[in-house]
Design a protein around this motif. Structure first.
Motif, PDB file in Angstrom:
ATOM      1  N   GLU A 133       0.820  -1.223   0.000  1.00 46.28           N
ATOM      2  CA  GLU A 133       0.000   0.000   0.000  1.00 46.28           C
ATOM      3  C   GLU A 133       0.852   1.271   0.000  1.00 46.28           C
ATOM      4  N   ASP A 192      -3.113   9.776  -1.577  1.00 43.47           N
ATOM      5  CA  ASP A 192      -3.793   8.533  -1.995  1.00 43.47           C
ATOM      6  C   ASP A 192      -4.271   7.740  -0.786  1.00 43.47           C
ATOM      7  N   LEU A 193      -3.391   7.648   0.229  1.00 46.41           N
ATOM      8  CA  LEU A 193      -3.738   6.850   1.411  1.00 46.41           C
ATOM      9  C   LEU A 193      -4.912   7.479   2.157  1.00 46.41           C
ATOM     10  N   GLN A 194      -4.915   8.812   2.177  1.00 49.20           N
ATOM     11  CA  GLN A 194      -6.002   9.504   2.894  1.00 49.20           C
ATOM     12  C   GLN A 194      -7.343   9.157   2.269  1.00 49.20           C
ATOM     13  N   ASP A 195      -7.334   9.149   0.950  1.00 50.83           N
ATOM     14  CA  ASP A 195      -8.539   8.843   0.203  1.00 50.83           C
ATOM     15  C   ASP A 195      -8.958   7.391   0.408  1.00 50.83           C
ATOM     16  N   GLU A 196      -7.980   6.512   0.249  1.00 55.25           N
ATOM     17  CA  GLU A 196      -8.278   5.086   0.292  1.00 55.25           C
ATOM     18  C   GLU A 196      -8.732   4.614   1.676  1.00 55.25           C
ATOM     19  N   PHE A 197      -8.070   5.130   2.716  1.00 58.34           N
ATOM     20  CA  PHE A 197      -8.366   4.629   4.067  1.00 58.34           C
ATOM     21  C   PHE A 197      -9.176   5.623   4.891  1.00 58.34           C
ATOM     22  N   ARG A 198      -9.717   6.652   4.245  1.00 56.58           N
ATOM     23  CA  ARG A 198     -10.567   7.643   4.919  1.00 56.58           C
ATOM     24  C   ARG A 198      -9.909   8.167   6.190  1.00 56.58           C
TER      25      ARG A 198
END
Ligand SMILES: Nc1ncnc2c1ncn2[C@@H]1O[C@H](COP(=O)(O)OP(=O)(O)OP(=O)(O)O)[C@@H](O)[C@H]1O
Ligand SMILES: [Mg+2]
Length: 324
Positions: A133, A192-198
């Motif tokens: 990830e 990207d991580l913020q978006d993916e993992f809220r």
């Protein structure tokens, strides 16, 4: 609202007299109040020594506040494992988070062991998944920090936080130690991580370009005080506070030939701060009244601590001003 600070202050005891009593305090953070919404990227900017990391450390539970309270999901922050797992911190220097004697596998899996989140047999698979990830392959599993580049180390440090599935990440200058192209990669990864993992981010930086690019709202900190706070587009796009203006004028811009006018003078010592406006010793627009401390009040959809925007001669009535 995921996080709220209510009148939070931090004073560090700095001098003991002959009898071991603290005789002086360093006032690192002074009566800070703000709230961060779930899924928001909230930026904190300010010069070195303004109290950014101290705020981060109090939120991450590393330092207790001297005064005031911190609420996480509307409950007072407690040293409980479930809450600690939910608030993770990423430091400027990934070396701080990684033990030089341990492999990547060990470092990333550590939180799973501490919080007993997965049976031993499943840990390695989960580590591989989280490394993937953050853009790293299985080849780094058995490597030690000294065998990795700066960007790879920061990715491992992010993986170490992410494996605990936190809701809030406190990012304390996560890209300052990296070179520019790697900085951009890590910033994109974080988005990207913020978006993916809220995720919700509290993003600390002294780089105004980064905060402009990333943060929804921003707080400008000086000598432990909030000087200006509001939507990033407004605060950075149209700064009003003389300190915010000074910070922006100190930043060179690519492709723009303009003279840089750095902020004059030094930040005063937080052991002996000026009694009035914290910025009085460096403010080009200071006037008599600034020998009193301006309150933080609403002005044009933002909060401002500056008498230039408080049109009254009676300081005791300042809090009554209502700005639409
Ligand atoms: N553990 C501590 N003990 C005593 N003083 C401290 C401690 N931690 C921070 N300070 C002081 O508190 C003030 C704020 O420090 P802090 O590290 O929060 O600033 P900062 O905004 O993060 O700066 P930088 O941009 O350099 O990281 C500084 O004057 C610092 O010397
Ligand atoms: Mg810091």
């Amino acid at each position: 609202m995921i996080l709220e600070l209510q009148n939070v202050s931090k004073r560090f005891p700095i001098e003991d007299n002959l009898f071991g009593k603290t005789t002086q305090f360093l006032r690192a953070v002074e009566e800070i109040s703000f709230a961060v919404n779930a899924l928001e990227i909230f930026g904190i900017v300010g010069e070195s020594g303004s109290g950014k990391s101290t705020i981060a450390r109090m939120i991450a539970g590393i330092y207790p506040p001297s005064d005031g309270q911190i609420l996480f999901k509307e409950r007072p922050l407690q040293p409980e494992p479930a809450i600690q797992r939910n608030i993770q911190m990423v430091f400027q220097d990934p070396e701080t988070a990684l033990d030089p004697r341990k492999t990547v596998l060990w470092s990333v899996a550590e939180g799973l062991k501490i919080h007993r989140l997965l049976p031993r047999a499943q840990r390695k698979d989960r580590v591989v998944q989280v490394l993937h990830e953050v853009g790293l392959g299985e080849d780094v599993l058995q490597k030690y920090p000294h065998e990795l580049s700066g960007g790879q180390k920061q990715r491992v440090a992010i993986a170490r936080s992410l494996i605990l599935q936190p809701e809030l990440l406190v990012l304390d200058e996560p890209t300052s130690a990296l070179d520019v192209s790697v900085q951009a990669q890590i910033l994109n990864l974080l988005l990207d991580l913020q978006d993916e993992f809220r995720l919700t981010y509290l993003f600390i930086t002294h780089d105004l370009h980064i905060v402009q690019h990333l943060a929804h709202r921003v707080m400008v900190l000086y000598l432990g005080h909030i000087m200006e706070m509001g939507n990033t587009g407004e605060v950075i796009g149209q700064p009003l506070h003389p300190y915010t203006k000074g910070l922006l004028q100190s930043v060179p811009q690519l492709g723009v030939k303009k003279s840089i006018t750095p902020l004059q003078g030094e930040i005063p010592s937080p052991i002996n701060p000026p009694p009035g406006c914290p910025f009085i010793t460096r403010c080009p627009q200071a006037f008599d009244k600034c020998h009193q401390k301006p309150p933080l009040i609403p002005h044009e959809k933002r909060l401002m601590r500056c008498f230039l925007y408080q049109h009254t001669s009676n300081p005791s009535s300042l809090h009554k001003i209502h700005v639409v």
